[in-house]
Design a protein around this motif. Structure first.
Motif, PDB file in Angstrom:
ATOM      1  N   MET A   1       0.931  -1.161   0.027  1.00 40.40           N
ATOM      2  CA  MET A   1      -0.097   0.040   0.009  1.00 40.40           C
ATOM      3  C   MET A   1       0.842   1.137   0.043  1.00 40.40           C
ATOM      4  SD  MET A   1      -3.128   1.150   0.182  1.00 40.40           S
ATOM      5  CE  MET A   1      -4.154   2.323   0.676  1.00 40.40           C
ATOM      6  N   PRO A   2       0.763   2.088  -0.964  1.00 36.45           N
ATOM      7  CA  PRO A   2       1.698   3.367  -1.085  1.00 36.45           C
ATOM      8  C   PRO A   2       1.360   4.440   0.058  1.00 36.45           C
ATOM      9  CG  PRO A   2      -0.243   3.493  -2.754  1.00 36.45           C
ATOM     10  CD  PRO A   2      -0.097   2.216  -2.244  1.00 36.45           C
ATOM     11  N   GLU A   3       2.083   5.177   0.421  1.00 29.89           N
ATOM     12  CA  GLU A   3       2.058   6.319   1.381  1.00 29.89           C
ATOM     13  C   GLU A   3       0.836   7.139   0.862  1.00 29.89           C
ATOM     14  OE1 GLU A   3       4.192   9.844   3.862  1.00 29.89           O
ATOM     15  OE2 GLU A   3       5.288   8.440   2.208  1.00 29.89           O
ATOM     16  N   GLN A   4      -0.098   7.626   1.835  1.00 27.59           N
ATOM     17  CA  GLN A   4      -0.978   8.438   1.407  1.00 27.59           C
ATOM     18  C   GLN A   4      -0.984   9.733   1.911  1.00 27.59           C
ATOM     19  OE1 GLN A   4      -4.764   6.131   2.602  1.00 27.59           O
ATOM     20  NE2 GLN A   4      -5.192   5.678   0.806  1.00 27.59           N
ATOM     21  N   ARG A   5      -0.992  10.725   1.149  1.00 26.95           N
ATOM     22  CA  ARG A   5      -0.559  11.883   1.410  1.00 26.95           C
ATOM     23  C   ARG A   5      -1.900  12.788   2.002  1.00 26.95           C
ATOM     24  NH1 ARG A   5       2.581  14.064  -3.971  1.00 26.95           N
ATOM     25  NH2 ARG A   5       4.202  12.897  -3.756  1.00 26.95           N
ATOM     26  N   ARG A   6      -1.806  13.723   2.748  1.00 27.48           N
ATOM     27  CA  ARG A   6      -2.887  14.638   3.040  1.00 27.48           C
ATOM     28  C   ARG A   6      -2.658  16.148   2.297  1.00 27.48           C
ATOM     29  NH1 ARG A   6      -2.774  15.576   9.020  1.00 27.48           N
ATOM     30  NH2 ARG A   6      -3.961  13.799   9.317  1.00 27.48           N
ATOM     31  N   VAL A   7      -3.367  16.346   1.481  1.00 24.47           N
ATOM     32  CA  VAL A   7      -3.131  17.532   0.407  1.00 24.47           C
ATOM     33  C   VAL A   7      -4.147  18.846   0.801  1.00 24.47           C
ATOM     34  CG1 VAL A   7      -2.910  18.454  -1.742  1.00 24.47           C
ATOM     35  CG2 VAL A   7      -2.221  16.064  -1.355  1.00 24.47           C
ATOM     36  N   VAL A   8      -3.730  19.937   1.096  1.00 28.50           N
ATOM     37  CA  VAL A   8      -4.505  20.816   0.991  1.00 28.50           C
ATOM     38  C   VAL A   8      -4.614  21.625  -0.509  1.00 28.50           C
ATOM     39  CG1 VAL A   8      -4.729  23.376   2.003  1.00 28.50           C
ATOM     40  CG2 VAL A   8      -3.950  21.490   3.308  1.00 28.50           C
ATOM     41  N   LEU A   9      -6.091  21.723  -0.901  1.00 26.18           N
ATOM     42  CA  LEU A   9      -6.220  22.498  -2.196  1.00 26.18           C
ATOM     43  C   LEU A   9      -7.095  23.694  -1.877  1.00 26.18           C
ATOM     44  CD1 LEU A   9      -6.320  22.420  -5.225  1.00 26.18           C
ATOM     45  CD2 LEU A   9      -8.431  20.948  -4.971  1.00 26.18           C
ATOM     46  N   ALA A  10      -6.641  24.726  -2.251  1.00 30.82           N
ATOM     47  CA  ALA A  10      -7.343  26.260  -1.870  1.00 30.82           C
ATOM     48  C   ALA A  10      -8.089  26.713  -3.370  1.00 30.82           C
ATOM     49  CB  ALA A  10      -6.737  27.194  -1.455  1.00 30.82           C
ATOM     50  N   VAL A  11      -9.237  26.810  -3.430  1.00 33.39           N
ATOM     51  CA  VAL A  11      -9.825  27.516  -4.610  1.00 33.39           C
ATOM     52  C   VAL A  11     -10.158  29.271  -4.464  1.00 33.39           C
ATOM     53  CG1 VAL A  11     -11.607  27.451  -6.452  1.00 33.39           C
ATOM     54  CG2 VAL A  11     -10.851  25.471  -5.172  1.00 33.39           C
ATOM     55  N   THR A  12      -9.551  30.249  -4.892  1.00 39.75           N
ATOM     56  CA  THR A  12      -9.954  31.429  -4.819  1.00 39.75           C
ATOM     57  C   THR A  12     -10.289  32.234  -5.843  1.00 39.75           C
ATOM     58  OG1 THR A  12      -7.627  32.176  -5.738  1.00 39.75           O
ATOM     59  CG2 THR A  12      -7.699  31.516  -3.291  1.00 39.75           C
ATOM     60  N   GLY A  13     -10.673  33.337  -5.993  1.00 42.70           N
ATOM     61  CA  GLY A  13     -11.359  34.164  -6.869  1.00 42.70           C
ATOM     62  C   GLY A  13     -10.624  34.449  -8.052  1.00 42.70           C
ATOM     63  N   ALA A  14     -10.268  33.606  -8.824  1.00 38.79           N
ATOM     64  CA  ALA A  14      -9.644  33.746 -10.299  1.00 38.79           C
ATOM     65  C   ALA A  14     -10.454  32.913 -11.157  1.00 38.79           C
ATOM     66  CB  ALA A  14      -8.183  33.479 -10.405  1.00 38.79           C
ATOM     67  N   GLY A  15     -10.718  33.215 -12.445  1.00 44.37           N
ATOM     68  CA  GLY A  15     -11.326  32.254 -13.353  1.00 44.37           C
ATOM     69  C   GLY A  15     -10.704  30.904 -13.526  1.00 44.37           C
ATOM     70  N   GLY A  16     -11.402  29.972 -14.147  1.00 50.56           N
ATOM     71  CA  GLY A  16     -10.722  28.639 -14.390  1.00 50.56           C
ATOM     72  C   GLY A  16     -11.076  27.725 -13.293  1.00 50.56           C
ATOM     73  N   THR A  17     -12.094  27.749 -12.427  1.00 50.77           N
ATOM     74  CA  THR A  17     -12.349  26.802 -11.304  1.00 50.77           C
ATOM     75  C   THR A  17     -12.674  25.631 -11.601  1.00 50.77           C
ATOM     76  OG1 THR A  17     -14.768  27.485 -11.268  1.00 50.77           O
ATOM     77  CG2 THR A  17     -13.097  28.651  -9.678  1.00 50.77           C
ATOM     78  N   ARG A  18     -12.954  25.379 -12.982  1.00 54.37           N
ATOM     79  CA  ARG A  18     -13.281  23.872 -13.624  1.00 54.37           C
ATOM     80  C   ARG A  18     -11.901  23.158 -13.468  1.00 54.37           C
ATOM     81  NH1 ARG A  18     -13.395  26.774 -18.479  1.00 54.37           N
ATOM     82  NH2 ARG A  18     -11.660  26.221 -19.571  1.00 54.37           N
ATOM     83  N   LEU A  19     -10.803  23.745 -13.448  1.00 51.92           N
ATOM     84  CA  LEU A  19      -9.353  23.121 -13.383  1.00 51.92           C
ATOM     85  C   LEU A  19      -9.197  22.625 -12.079  1.00 51.92           C
ATOM     86  CD1 LEU A  19      -7.076  25.275 -15.595  1.00 51.92           C
ATOM     87  CD2 LEU A  19      -7.827  22.906 -15.858  1.00 51.92           C
ATOM     88  N   ALA A  20      -9.891  23.330 -10.849  1.00 55.11           N
ATOM     89  CA  ALA A  20      -9.863  22.848  -9.528  1.00 55.11           C
ATOM     90  C   ALA A  20     -10.633  21.633  -9.685  1.00 55.11           C
ATOM     91  CB  ALA A  20     -10.553  23.816  -8.550  1.00 55.11           C
ATOM     92  N   GLY A  21     -11.867  21.583 -10.075  1.00 53.11           N
ATOM     93  CA  GLY A  21     -12.569  20.333 -10.371  1.00 53.11           C
ATOM     94  C   GLY A  21     -11.894  19.036 -10.650  1.00 53.11           C
ATOM     95  N   ARG A  22     -11.131  19.269 -11.884  1.00 57.10           N
ATOM     96  CA  ARG A  22     -10.419  18.352 -12.412  1.00 57.10           C
ATOM     97  C   ARG A  22      -9.359  17.868 -11.413  1.00 57.10           C
ATOM     98  NH1 ARG A  22     -11.664  15.742 -17.419  1.00 57.10           N
ATOM     99  NH2 ARG A  22     -12.808  17.318 -18.849  1.00 57.10           N
ATOM    100  N   THR A  23      -8.672  18.801 -10.920  1.00 61.34           N
ATOM    101  CA  THR A  23      -7.520  18.544  -9.948  1.00 61.34           C
ATOM    102  C   THR A  23      -8.071  17.775  -8.700  1.00 61.34           C
ATOM    103  OG1 THR A  23      -6.238  20.290 -10.706  1.00 61.34           O
ATOM    104  CG2 THR A  23      -5.547  19.529  -8.757  1.00 61.34           C
ATOM    105  N   LEU A  24      -9.138  18.266  -8.196  1.00 64.19           N
ATOM    106  CA  LEU A  24      -9.753  17.653  -6.986  1.00 64.19           C
ATOM    107  C   LEU A  24     -10.340  16.107  -7.286  1.00 64.19           C
ATOM    108  CD1 LEU A  24     -10.952  17.831  -3.907  1.00 64.19           C
ATOM    109  CD2 LEU A  24     -12.793  18.658  -4.945  1.00 64.19           C
ATOM    110  N   GLY A  25     -10.610  16.121  -8.480  1.00 60.38           N
ATOM    111  CA  GLY A  25     -11.268  14.741  -8.800  1.00 60.38           C
ATOM    112  C   GLY A  25     -10.110  13.515  -8.777  1.00 60.38           C
ATOM    113  N   ALA A  26      -9.061  14.118  -9.316  1.00 61.79           N
ATOM    114  CA  ALA A  26      -8.010  13.225  -9.732  1.00 61.79           C
ATOM    115  C   ALA A  26      -7.307  13.035  -8.007  1.00 61.79           C
ATOM    116  CB  ALA A  26      -6.785  13.874 -10.496  1.00 61.79           C
ATOM    117  N   LEU A  27      -6.905  13.913  -7.504  1.00 63.64           N
ATOM    118  CA  LEU A  27      -6.422  13.813  -5.882  1.00 63.64           C
ATOM    119  C   LEU A  27      -7.572  12.671  -5.164  1.00 63.64           C
ATOM    120  CD1 LEU A  27      -5.729  17.374  -4.925  1.00 63.64           C
ATOM    121  CD2 LEU A  27      -4.022  15.656  -5.375  1.00 63.64           C
ATOM    122  N   ALA A  28      -8.819  12.923  -5.243  1.00 59.60           N
ATOM    123  CA  ALA A  28      -9.655  11.982  -4.413  1.00 59.60           C
ATOM    124  C   ALA A  28      -9.483  10.467  -4.962  1.00 59.60           C
ATOM    125  CB  ALA A  28     -11.138  12.648  -4.878  1.00 59.60           C
ATOM    126  N   ALA A  29      -9.322  10.518  -6.497  1.00 57.72           N
ATOM    127  CA  ALA A  29      -9.264   9.174  -7.158  1.00 57.72           C
ATOM    128  C   ALA A  29      -7.995   8.450  -6.791  1.00 57.72           C
ATOM    129  CB  ALA A  29      -9.555   9.213  -8.564  1.00 57.72           C
TER     130      ALA A  29
END
Length: 202
Positions: A1-29
């Motif tokens: 079992m690989p070491e599992q990381r704890r990651v902080v992801l922040a979303v602030t007020g700039a355009g392109g929040t869908r990229l945050a969704g892509r990244t969050l989905g990849a992190l969660a998966a």
């Protein structure tokens, strides 16, 4: 079992929040990520609502992923200033700010921790943990450039939201997916499907 990381992801007020969704989905998966602390600023919520068509009061995880995730905890940066990422004793791999508003980067550069986003970033810098700032602005003015230099000298990485073209993307979705894959590869969570120059490349 690989070491599992704890990651902080922040979303602030700039355009392109869908990229945050892509990244969050990849992190969660990822089986190498055990938990994600998701910090969404008030302006980040407004931008997410504008770009997704959702209500600004909607659950950010549902807004970004379409469904809840047991790996993700949502923190309000304005209200949860003393949330776990505010302390160096809360051991994380590091933090990604995506998108990173220029004002947020400026406050990080000056050590002004007005919300949990800036405080968590400050913790990463003082604890020598990775801090990735995905800025979205063009053109850059001199203040932007000087703040980029300052955060880089402090240990952060400025990772602009610039898409790739050498992989010849055909849709906006392909561009988003490639950016998220490259970002995760940069932090060591490589995806074998990511385009790689020279491996069947042009």
């Amino acid at each position: 079992m690989p070491e599992q990381r704890r990651v902080v992801l922040a979303v602030t007020g700039a355009g392109g929040t869908r990229l945050a969704g892509r990244t969050l989905g990849a992190l969660a998966a990822s089986d190498r990520v055990g938990h994600v602390d998701l910090l969404v600023s008030a302006n980040g919520r407004r931008l997410m609502a504008h770009e997704s068509g959702a209500d600004a009061a909607a659950d950010p995880v549902r807004c970004l992923l379409g469904a809840p995730s047991p790996k993700v905890t949502v923190l309000d940066p304005e209200k949860d200033f003393a949330g776990p990422p505010s302390s160096g004793s809360y051991r994380t791999w590091g933090m990604i700010v995506l998108p990173c508003a220029m004002g947020v980067m400026g406050r990080i550069a000056q050590g002004q921790a007005d919300t949990l986003v800036e405080r968590a970033a400050d913790v990463c810098l003082k604890e020598r943990r990775p801090l990735i700032l995905c800025v979205r602005e063009t053109p850059f003015n001199l203040i932007h450039l000087r703040n980029m230099t300052q955060v880089t000298e402090a240990g952060a990485v400025v990772y602009p939201m610039i898409p790739t073209y050498y992989n010849v993307p055909r849709t906006v979705e392909e561009m988003d997916e490639e950016f998220a894959s490259r970002l995760l590869g940069f932090i060591g969570l490589h995806d074998d499907d990511t385009y790689e120059w020279g491996r069947g490349g042009r």
